[in-house]
Design a protein around this motif. Structure first.
Motif, short mmCIF file in Angstrom:
data_model
loop_
_atom_site.label_atom_id
_atom_site.label_comp_id
_atom_site.label_asym_id
_atom_site.label_seq_id
_atom_site.Cartn_x
_atom_site.Cartn_y
_atom_site.Cartn_z
N ALA A 14 0.81 -1.22 0.00
CA ALA A 14 0.00 0.00 0.00
C ALA A 14 0.84 1.27 0.00
CB ALA A 14 -0.95 0.00 1.20
N PHE A 15 1.94 1.27 0.74
CA PHE A 15 2.70 2.51 0.90
C PHE A 15 3.98 2.60 0.08
CE2 PHE A 15 0.28 2.36 4.93
CZ PHE A 15 -0.46 3.51 4.73
N VAL A 16 4.39 1.51 -0.55
CA VAL A 16 5.60 1.55 -1.36
C VAL A 16 5.32 1.14 -2.80
CG1 VAL A 16 7.94 0.62 -1.65
CG2 VAL A 16 7.09 1.13 0.64
N VAL A 17 4.74 -0.02 -3.00
CA VAL A 17 4.57 -0.56 -4.35
C VAL A 17 3.53 0.26 -5.14
CG1 VAL A 17 3.89 -2.59 -5.68
CG2 VAL A 17 5.30 -2.85 -3.63
N VAL A 18 2.37 0.53 -4.53
CA VAL A 18 1.32 1.25 -5.26
C VAL A 18 1.77 2.66 -5.67
CG1 VAL A 18 -1.02 2.19 -5.10
CG2 VAL A 18 -0.57 -0.13 -4.35
N PRO A 19 2.37 3.47 -4.78
CA PRO A 19 2.84 4.78 -5.24
C PRO A 19 3.90 4.70 -6.34
CG PRO A 19 2.71 4.76 -2.86
CD PRO A 19 2.48 3.36 -3.32
N LEU A 20 4.81 3.74 -6.24
CA LEU A 20 5.82 3.59 -7.30
C LEU A 20 5.17 3.19 -8.63
CD1 LEU A 20 8.76 1.85 -5.40
CD2 LEU A 20 8.66 4.20 -6.26
N LEU A 21 4.18 2.32 -8.56
CA LEU A 21 3.46 1.92 -9.76
C LEU A 21 2.70 3.10 -10.35
CD1 LEU A 21 2.65 -0.44 -11.63
CD2 LEU A 21 0.73 -0.86 -10.08
N GLU A 22 2.08 3.91 -9.50
CA GLU A 22 1.36 5.10 -9.97
C GLU A 22 2.30 6.08 -10.67
OE1 GLU A 22 -1.66 5.65 -10.33
OE2 GLU A 22 -2.81 4.72 -8.73
N ILE A 23 3.46 6.32 -10.08
CA ILE A 23 4.44 7.23 -10.69
C ILE A 23 4.91 6.69 -12.04
CG2 ILE A 23 6.78 8.18 -10.45
CD1 ILE A 23 6.18 8.33 -7.39
N PHE A 24 5.17 5.39 -12.09
CA PHE A 24 5.61 4.77 -13.34
C PHE A 24 4.55 4.93 -14.43
CE2 PHE A 24 5.69 1.03 -16.13
CZ PHE A 24 6.94 1.19 -16.70
N VAL A 25 3.29 4.64 -14.08
CA VAL A 25 2.20 4.74 -15.08
C VAL A 25 2.02 6.19 -15.51
CG1 VAL A 25 -0.28 4.43 -15.43
CG2 VAL A 25 1.06 2.62 -14.35
N LEU A 26 2.07 7.14 -14.56
CA LEU A 26 1.93 8.56 -14.92
C LEU A 26 3.04 8.99 -15.88
CD1 LEU A 26 0.87 10.20 -11.55
CD2 LEU A 26 -0.43 10.16 -13.68
N ILE A 27 4.26 8.56 -15.64
CA ILE A 27 5.39 8.91 -16.52
C ILE A 27 5.18 8.30 -17.90
CG2 ILE A 27 7.86 8.54 -16.92
CD1 ILE A 27 8.23 8.89 -13.87
N GLN A 28 4.76 7.04 -17.94
CA GLN A 28 4.56 6.37 -19.23
C GLN A 28 3.45 7.05 -20.03
OE1 GLN A 28 6.59 3.99 -20.46
NE2 GLN A 28 7.75 4.38 -18.61
N VAL A 29 2.32 7.35 -19.37
CA VAL A 29 1.22 8.02 -20.06
C VAL A 29 1.67 9.41 -20.51
CG1 VAL A 29 -1.10 8.98 -19.76
CG2 VAL A 29 -0.57 6.69 -18.90
N GLY A 30 2.40 10.12 -19.65
CA GLY A 30 2.89 11.45 -20.01
C GLY A 30 3.82 11.43 -21.20
N GLN A 31 4.63 10.39 -21.33
CA GLN A 31 5.53 10.29 -22.48
C GLN A 31 4.77 9.99 -23.76
OE1 GLN A 31 8.47 7.38 -21.35
NE2 GLN A 31 9.74 8.89 -20.29
N VAL A 32 3.65 9.29 -23.65
CA VAL A 32 2.90 8.93 -24.84
C VAL A 32 2.01 10.08 -25.30
CG1 VAL A 32 1.11 7.37 -25.75
CG2 VAL A 32 2.96 6.46 -24.34
#
Length: 161
Positions: A14-32
């Motif tokens: 909840a406090f480590v994996v999910v935020p890292l996954l959210e940041i990764f997805v936001l960066i990927q969507v932002g790049q596209v």
């Protein structure tokens, strides 16, 4: 009686994996699609989530009141309310992963699957806690209630104001 501890791996997720996954997805969507389109998509997602929460929350509240007024046990309605509350909480956090999970919990098409999973979790927790000991026994009515003198007679009656 041993008390079951809260799983620490769940806190890690909840406090480590999910935020890292959210940041990764936001960066990927932002790049596209670009940064501004990503921000606009997050805002549109929040507006859609707010509308869904209001609509489905109102429906769940009306169903709960209807079940209570008709004297039925509102188990399904309470589960739906809890799922909408959890989904709404997930929709409050910025990000696409939690918003997607929140929408799955809120939508009436996918909520029955989540309700089934929630029912299974609650049932396992109650069975593990020994809640089966609280299930009323069958038999004559007087045998179910404790009496100060078990061998004495019990007089049934009504209280009249």
């Amino acid at each position: 009686m041993s008390r079951r501890s809260f799983p620490t791996w769940l806190l890690l997720v909840a406090f480590v994996v999910v935020p890292l996954l959210e940041i990764f997805v936001l960066i990927q969507v932002g790049q596209v699609i670009g940064a501004w389109w990503t921000i606009l998509l997050l805002i549109a997602d929040s507006i859609l989530g707010t509308w869904l929460i209001r609509r489905e929350g109102g429906r769940a509240w009306a169903a709960l009141r209807s079940a209570l007024n008709s004297g039925q046990m509102p188990a399904k309605e309470l589960a739906d309310g809890a799922l909408i509350l959890i989904g709404g909480t997930l929709m409050l956090s910025p990000g696409f992963v939690t918003d997607l999970l929140g929408i799955v919990l809120i939508l009436p098409l996918t909520r029955p699957l989540a309700r089934r999973a929630l029912t299974g979790v609650v049932t396992r927790r109650l069975a593990g806690a020994g809640a089966a000991a609280y299930i009323p026994r069958t038999g004559p009515r007087n045998q179910q209630r404790p009496h100060p003198n078990p061998e004495g007679s019990v007089v049934e009656g009504e209280v009249v104001d």
